[in-house]
Design a protein around this motif. Structure first.
Motif, PDB file in Angstrom:
ATOM      1  N   SER A 464     -40.734  41.169  11.668  1.00 43.38           N
ATOM      2  CA  SER A 464     -40.384  39.833  12.154  1.00 43.38           C
ATOM      3  C   SER A 464     -38.887  39.684  12.318  1.00 43.38           C
ATOM      4  O   SER A 464     -38.090  40.287  11.577  1.00 43.38           O
ATOM      5  CB  SER A 464     -40.885  38.762  11.176  1.00 43.38           C
ATOM      6  N   ILE A 465     -38.515  38.840  13.283  1.00 48.11           N
ATOM      7  CA  ILE A 465     -37.117  38.449  13.445  1.00 48.11           C
ATOM      8  C   ILE A 465     -37.071  36.976  13.824  1.00 48.11           C
ATOM      9  O   ILE A 465     -37.862  36.510  14.657  1.00 48.11           O
ATOM     10  CB  ILE A 465     -36.378  39.318  14.485  1.00 48.11           C
ATOM     11  N   VAL A 466     -36.186  36.218  13.186  1.00 50.93           N
ATOM     12  CA  VAL A 466     -36.043  34.782  13.409  1.00 50.93           C
ATOM     13  C   VAL A 466     -34.894  34.542  14.372  1.00 50.93           C
ATOM     14  O   VAL A 466     -33.779  35.055  14.178  1.00 50.93           O
ATOM     15  CB  VAL A 466     -35.785  34.047  12.079  1.00 50.93           C
ATOM     16  N   VAL A 467     -35.177  33.777  15.435  1.00 48.75           N
ATOM     17  CA  VAL A 467     -34.145  33.488  16.443  1.00 48.75           C
ATOM     18  C   VAL A 467     -33.911  31.985  16.498  1.00 48.75           C
ATOM     19  O   VAL A 467     -34.832  31.190  16.287  1.00 48.75           O
ATOM     20  CB  VAL A 467     -34.530  34.035  17.826  1.00 48.75           C
ATOM     21  N   ALA A 468     -32.678  31.619  16.801  1.00 44.93           N
ATOM     22  CA  ALA A 468     -32.319  30.198  16.796  1.00 44.93           C
ATOM     23  C   ALA A 468     -31.577  29.764  18.042  1.00 44.93           C
ATOM     24  O   ALA A 468     -31.256  28.589  18.191  1.00 44.93           O
ATOM     25  CB  ALA A 468     -31.448  29.884  15.579  1.00 44.93           C
ATOM     26  N   GLY A 469     -31.311  30.685  18.994  1.00 45.97           N
ATOM     27  CA  GLY A 469     -30.481  30.346  20.144  1.00 45.97           C
ATOM     28  C   GLY A 469     -31.043  30.836  21.458  1.00 45.97           C
ATOM     29  O   GLY A 469     -32.175  30.518  21.826  1.00 45.97           O
ATOM     30  N   ALA A 470     -30.241  31.639  22.179  1.00 47.93           N
ATOM     31  CA  ALA A 470     -30.595  32.037  23.543  1.00 47.93           C
ATOM     32  C   ALA A 470     -31.813  32.945  23.621  1.00 47.93           C
ATOM     33  O   ALA A 470     -32.338  33.191  24.707  1.00 47.93           O
ATOM     34  CB  ALA A 470     -29.395  32.729  24.199  1.00 47.93           C
ATOM     35  N   HIS A 471     -32.307  33.456  22.476  1.00 50.42           N
ATOM     36  CA  HIS A 471     -33.516  34.276  22.483  1.00 50.42           C
ATOM     37  C   HIS A 471     -34.783  33.456  22.263  1.00 50.42           C
ATOM     38  O   HIS A 471     -35.881  34.015  22.239  1.00 50.42           O
ATOM     39  CB  HIS A 471     -33.419  35.373  21.419  1.00 50.42           C
ATOM     40  N   ARG A 499     -26.859  25.179   8.295  1.00 53.76           N
ATOM     41  CA  ARG A 499     -26.090  24.408   9.273  1.00 53.76           C
ATOM     42  C   ARG A 499     -26.050  25.185  10.580  1.00 53.76           C
ATOM     43  O   ARG A 499     -26.137  26.417  10.593  1.00 53.76           O
ATOM     44  CB  ARG A 499     -24.656  24.171   8.797  1.00 53.76           C
ATOM     45  N   LEU A 500     -25.891  24.460  11.681  1.00 53.35           N
ATOM     46  CA  LEU A 500     -25.838  25.077  13.012  1.00 53.35           C
ATOM     47  C   LEU A 500     -24.554  24.655  13.703  1.00 53.35           C
ATOM     48  O   LEU A 500     -24.161  23.474  13.649  1.00 53.35           O
ATOM     49  CB  LEU A 500     -27.051  24.647  13.838  1.00 53.35           C
ATOM     50  N   TYR A 501     -23.921  25.619  14.376  1.00 49.15           N
ATOM     51  CA  TYR A 501     -22.645  25.375  15.061  1.00 49.15           C
ATOM     52  C   TYR A 501     -22.739  25.876  16.495  1.00 49.15           C
ATOM     53  O   TYR A 501     -23.427  26.882  16.778  1.00 49.15           O
ATOM     54  CB  TYR A 501     -21.500  26.099  14.357  1.00 49.15           C
ATOM     55  N   PRO A 507     -20.435  32.972  27.245  1.00 45.01           N
ATOM     56  CA  PRO A 507     -21.029  31.633  27.229  1.00 45.01           C
ATOM     57  C   PRO A 507     -21.229  31.126  25.800  1.00 45.01           C
ATOM     58  O   PRO A 507     -21.128  31.904  24.856  1.00 45.01           O
ATOM     59  CB  PRO A 507     -22.377  31.863  27.920  1.00 45.01           C
ATOM     60  N   ALA A 508     -21.527  29.844  25.693  1.00 40.29           N
ATOM     61  CA  ALA A 508     -21.684  29.226  24.373  1.00 40.29           C
ATOM     62  C   ALA A 508     -22.883  29.827  23.645  1.00 40.29           C
ATOM     63  O   ALA A 508     -23.922  30.111  24.238  1.00 40.29           O
ATOM     64  CB  ALA A 508     -21.849  27.715  24.524  1.00 40.29           C
ATOM     65  N   LYS A 509     -22.713  30.034  22.338  1.00 40.86           N
ATOM     66  CA  LYS A 509     -23.794  30.550  21.492  1.00 40.86           C
ATOM     67  C   LYS A 509     -23.863  29.704  20.233  1.00 40.86           C
ATOM     68  O   LYS A 509     -22.842  29.174  19.780  1.00 40.86           O
ATOM     69  CB  LYS A 509     -23.535  32.002  21.088  1.00 40.86           C
ATOM     70  N   ALA A 568     -16.290  33.345  12.941  1.00 32.96           N
ATOM     71  CA  ALA A 568     -16.618  32.753  14.238  1.00 32.96           C
ATOM     72  C   ALA A 568     -16.718  31.239  14.174  1.00 32.96           C
ATOM     73  O   ALA A 568     -16.766  30.573  15.209  1.00 32.96           O
ATOM     74  CB  ALA A 568     -17.924  33.341  14.749  1.00 32.96           C
ATOM     75  N   LEU A 569     -16.738  30.669  12.957  1.00 34.28           N
ATOM     76  CA  LEU A 569     -16.882  29.225  12.835  1.00 34.28           C
ATOM     77  C   LEU A 569     -15.570  28.485  13.091  1.00 34.28           C
ATOM     78  O   LEU A 569     -15.577  27.265  13.267  1.00 34.28           O
ATOM     79  CB  LEU A 569     -17.406  28.877  11.438  1.00 34.28           C
ATOM     80  N   GLU A 570     -14.475  29.206  13.155  1.00 32.21           N
ATOM     81  CA  GLU A 570     -13.179  28.549  13.408  1.00 32.21           C
ATOM     82  C   GLU A 570     -13.183  27.952  14.817  1.00 32.21           C
ATOM     83  O   GLU A 570     -13.430  28.646  15.806  1.00 32.21           O
ATOM     84  CB  GLU A 570     -12.045  29.563  13.282  1.00 32.21           C
ATOM     85  N   GLY A 571     -12.966  26.655  14.915  1.00 30.87           N
ATOM     86  CA  GLY A 571     -12.956  25.960  16.199  1.00 30.87           C
ATOM     87  C   GLY A 571     -14.334  25.619  16.709  1.00 30.87           C
ATOM     88  O   GLY A 571     -14.474  25.060  17.802  1.00 30.87           O
ATOM     89  N   ALA A 572     -15.386  25.952  15.938  1.00 30.92           N
ATOM     90  CA  ALA A 572     -16.755  25.675  16.382  1.00 30.92           C
ATOM     91  C   ALA A 572     -17.133  24.229  16.068  1.00 30.92           C
ATOM     92  O   ALA A 572     -16.644  23.626  15.111  1.00 30.92           O
ATOM     93  CB  ALA A 572     -17.729  26.618  15.704  1.00 30.92           C
ATOM     94  N   ARG A 573     -18.036  23.682  16.871  1.00 32.55           N
ATOM     95  CA  ARG A 573     -18.506  22.312  16.669  1.00 32.55           C
ATOM     96  C   ARG A 573     -19.811  22.364  15.889  1.00 32.55           C
ATOM     97  O   ARG A 573     -20.746  23.073  16.258  1.00 32.55           O
ATOM     98  CB  ARG A 573     -18.740  21.636  18.011  1.00 32.55           C
ATOM     99  N   GLU A 574     -19.881  21.584  14.795  1.00 38.30           N
ATOM    100  CA  GLU A 574     -21.139  21.548  14.064  1.00 38.30           C
ATOM    101  C   GLU A 574     -22.147  20.696  14.815  1.00 38.30           C
ATOM    102  O   GLU A 574     -21.849  19.562  15.216  1.00 38.30           O
ATOM    103  CB  GLU A 574     -20.964  20.991  12.653  1.00 38.30           C
ATOM    104  N   ILE A 575     -23.342  21.254  15.020  1.00 38.85           N
ATOM    105  CA  ILE A 575     -24.389  20.550  15.758  1.00 38.85           C
ATOM    106  C   ILE A 575     -25.675  20.462  14.932  1.00 38.85           C
ATOM    107  O   ILE A 575     -26.773  20.301  15.466  1.00 38.85           O
ATOM    108  CB  ILE A 575     -24.672  21.242  17.108  1.00 38.85           C
TER     109      ILE A 575
END
Length: 588
Positions: A464-471, A499-501, A507-509, A568-575
C-alpha cells in the motif's frame, strides 16, 4: 458410495451430503489396503479402530477433518515405530513430528507408515528390507523413491494424501512414476522436527496428492516456523505471473537427454504450456546439472553420514548395500573438501542465476527415464544417479518445485514434468502446475480421473501507498500509479495530528507533515496498492522535496505514503483547514 479417486473436495462434499461418514471412509481405505496386490507399500498400520475413532471425532469445520493420510517412515507418528527403512535403527517416538501434529490439528488422520529407500537415500524405491513398492501401472517398474510407499499409497487410492521427504527429488520422482502431484516446498516451509535427517540442511518434507489444490490445502495447514527446527522458515509469498516465461531444455538436450517416449511427452508438455499463453525460453541447463552432481558426487554427501555416524560405525551390516556404499564414500571427505564444494556451488549458483534471470520458472522433465526393478537392482548406483538429473539441484539452489502428471507413453507408463521457481513461489507454482496438469488431461493416480476444484493463481502480494496530492484519482499524476497496475483500495483520512501545506514549488504541490499534539480533523487521502515490483519502480521515481515515510490513518493503521522534507515548508502556505488537496484546489 466412496469414489475411487480420493481428493479432498469430493470427500468433503460427500461428508457434507451425508453420502458417507469419515469412519466409513477409513474403513474403505483399510479394506483397499488389505486387498491391494503390493504388500511393500506400508511398513506398519495403525489399528483400524483407532483411526476410525479419530476420524469420527474430528471437528467437521476443520479443513482436513476425517481425511486419512499416510506418513513416510522417517517421520515420527506417536505410538508407531520410526524405522527409516532399517529395523535395527527403529525407535518409538513419544510424540508426532511437527508436521504430523499440525495436520492432525487440522483434522487429518494418520493411518500408517510407508516404505522408503533406507534412510531416504535413493530415488528408486528398491533399497528397503521390506521390499520394493512397484509402479501402480506396471509392477515390473520401480515406483521411484525414496518416498516410494507414500506415492503408491495415494496413486492406488489407499490414502487421500501422504507425506514424503525430498532432499534430491524423493518427493517428485515417485510422483512422476505414479501420475501424481508432488510438492517439494521451499526449504524449511514445512518443519522437519521429528524427521530422521538425510541431509539436514537440505531436507524438505514433501506432499503427494491427486491434485494441486489438495497439496495447497495440506501445505497451508502445516507450514510455518517450529522452534525445534532451526532450518524452519516463516511463510512468504513470491508472486509468479499467470502467463510466465518458463525455461525449457534446448532442442538438443530435449532429444538426446531423455528416453524416447519421454522426449515426445516433454515436447507435448511444452506445447501445452505455450497453448496456455506461457512464453518458452530455451536455457542452458549445464550449471543446474553441475550443481546436481555435487549432491552425491562431492563433499555434500558427507552430510548424509553426519546424522548416522554413530549407528553406522556400530552396525554397518544393518544398511542396504547401496546405502552403505554411499556412506562409505562419504567417509572420504573432510571439512576442507566441504568448503571447496561450497565454493564450487556458489560459482554454479551465479551461473544458474544468469539463466534464471531470463525466466520466471523452469519447466523440466521430472525424471529423464524409468527403469525396471530388475535393471535397477543390477546397477543400483548408476541408474539411481540418472534419475536425479533434473531434481538434485533444486534444494542446493534454494528453489521450490511441484511435479505434475503430463501424459502416458504408448506402453501405459506415466510421465511427469516439474515447475521449479524461486524460494517461496510455492503457491504460484502450484497454480501453474494445476493449469498445466488440467490442460494436459492425464488425470490423477491409477484411476486417471481428473480431480475437481481447479486452483486459482494467487494474487501477487501488494504493497500500500497513501497519496494526498497530484497522485489522487483523476488528478494530474495519477497515471503514474495506474501505469504500474496500482489499484485504489480506499478513500479515507489521516490521523488528526497531520497538517497540510501548499509548497512554494512550480507546479504547486502539497506537503503532508505529522505534527504530534495537533488535534485536527485529518487530511483526505487515498490508499492505493501495487505489486512489490511496481512499488519499487514508483518509489524510485519520487522527486524531492517529496519523501516516502509512514502515514497513520484515522483508524490507526500505518502505511507507506507521501510526506515532505521539513525544509520545504519554508514559505509554504498552510492549507490544513481545507481538509485536503482536492478541496483546496476547488476553492482556489
Amino acid at each position: 458410495m466412496i469414489p475411487d479417486l480420493l481428493d479432498i473436495a469430493t470427500l468433503r462434499a460427500g461428508f457434507a451430503a451425508g453420502a458417507f461418514t469419515p469412519g466409513e471412509l477409513v474403513d474403505e481405505v483399510y479394506d483397499r489396503i488389505e486387498a491391494y496386490r503390493d504388500p511393500a507399500v506400508f511398513i506398519a498400520l495403525r489399528p483400524r479402530a483407532a483411526a476410525r475413532d479419530e476420524a469420527m471425532a474430528a471437528d467437521p469445520s476443520l479443513p482436513l477433518a476425517g481425511l486419512p493420510f499416510a506418513v513416510k517412515d522417517n517421520i515420527d507418528v506417536a505410538g508407531m515405530p520410526t524405522t527409516a527403512g532399517c529395523p535395527a535403527f527403529a525407535y518409538m517416538p513419544a510424540r508426532d513430528a511437527a508436521v504430523v501434529a499440525r495436520l492432525r490439528a487440522a483434522g487429518a488422520v494418520p493411518i500408517g507408515k510407508t516404505n522408503l529407500d533406507q534412510f531416504a537415500t535413493g530415488l528408486n524405491g528398491t533399497r528397503s528390507p521390506h521390499g520394493a513398492p512397484r509402479c501402480v501401472f506396471d509392477e515390473r517398474y520401480i515406483s521411484g523413491g525414496s518416498s516410494s510407499g507414500s506415492a503408491v499409497a495415494v496413486a492406488a487410492g489407499l490414502a487421500v494424501f501422504s507425506l514424503g521427504t525430498d532432499t534430491a527429488g524423493s518427493g517428485r520422482v515417485p510422483a512422476s512414476f505414479n501420475n501424481l502431484v508432488g510438492l517439494k516446498p521451499t526449504r524449511g516451509l514445512l518443519p522437519a522436527s521429528g524427521v530422521v535427517p538425510a541431509c539436514r540442511s537440505l531436507d524438505c518434507v514433501s506432499v503427494f496428492a491427486n491434485a494441486a489444490a489438495d497439496a495447497a490445502t495440506v501445505l497451508a495447514a502445516a507450514q510455518g516456523v517450529d522452534a525445534e527446527d532451526p532450518y524452519s522458515r516463516a511463510p512468504e509469498t513470491v508472486a509468479l505471473p499467470a502467463r510466465p516465461r518458463v525455461g525449457i531444455l534446448g532442442a538438443a538436450e530435449r532429444i538426446g537427454g531423455n528416453e524416447a517416449g519421454y522426449a515426445a511427452l516433454y515436447a507435448r508438455s511444452c506445447a501445452v504450456a505455450e497453448g496456455l499463453g506461457w512464453t518458452l525460453v530455451e536455457i542452458d541447463d549445464a550449471p543446474f546439472r553441475a550443481a546436481a552432481s555435487l549432491l552425491y558426487e562431492d563433499a555434500f554427501v558427507a552430510e548424509r553420514l553426519s546424522a548416522l555416524r554413530g549407528f553406522f560405525a556400530q552396525s554397518p551390516e544393518a544398511f542396504d548395500p547401496a546405502v552403505r556404499a554411499i556412506l562409505e564414500r562419504a567417509r572420504g571427505f573432510d571439512a576442507a573438501d566441504l568448503f571447496d564444494a561450497q565454493a564450487r556451488l556458489m560459482g554454479l549458483r551465479r551461473q544458474a542465476g544468469a539463466e534464471l534471470a531470463k525466466v520466471d520458472a523452469l519447466l523440466l522433465p521430472t525424471a529423464p527415464e524409468i527403469f525396471t526393478v530388475a535393471a535397477m537392482l543390477e546397477a543400483p548406483i548408476a541408474l539411481n544417479a540418472a534419475l536425479g538429473r533434473y531434481t538434485n539441484f533444486v534444494n542446493l539452489l534454494d528453489m521450490a518445485a511441484v511435479a505434475v502428471p503430463a501424459g502416458f507413453r504408448a506402453d501405459g507408463l506415466p510421465f511427469g514434468v516439474s515447475l521449479i521457481g524461486p524460494a517461496f513461489s510455492d503457491a504460484g507454482l502450484l497454480a501453474l502446475g494445476d493449469a498445466l496438469h488440467r490442460a494436459g488431461s492425464p488425470g490423477c493416480g491409477v484411476s486417471r480421473r481428473a480431480a475437481p476444484g481447479a486452483l486459482a493463481m494467487p494474487e501477487a502480494a501488494r504493497i500500500s501507498i497513501v497519496v494526498a496530492g497530484a497522485h489522487l484519482s483523476g488528478m494530474a499524476l495519477n497515471h503514474e500509479l495506474t501505469a504500474l497496475g496500482a489499484r485504489l483500495e480506499e478513500t479515507t483520512t489521516t490521523a488528526p495530528d497531520y497538517r497540510l501545506y501548499a509548497l512554494a514549488t512550480a507546479p504547486a504541490k502539497p506537503g503532508l507533515v505529522r505534527a504530534p499534539g495537533f488535534a485536527g480533523a485529518g487530511i483526505a487521502v487515498e490508499r492505493w496498492s501495487l505489486t512489490a515490483e511496481g512499488f519499487g519502480r514508483f518509489v524510485a521515481g519520487v522527486p524531492g522535496p517529496m519523501t516516502i515515510g509512514q502515514v497513520t490513518l484515522a483508524d490507526g493503521r500505518r502505511f507507506a505514503g507521501f510526506l515532505c522534507e521539513p525544509a520545504a515548508l519554508e514559505g509554504a502556505r498552510e492549507i490544513t483547514g481545507f481538509g485536503g488537496w482536492r478541496a483546496y484546489l476547488a476553492a482556489a
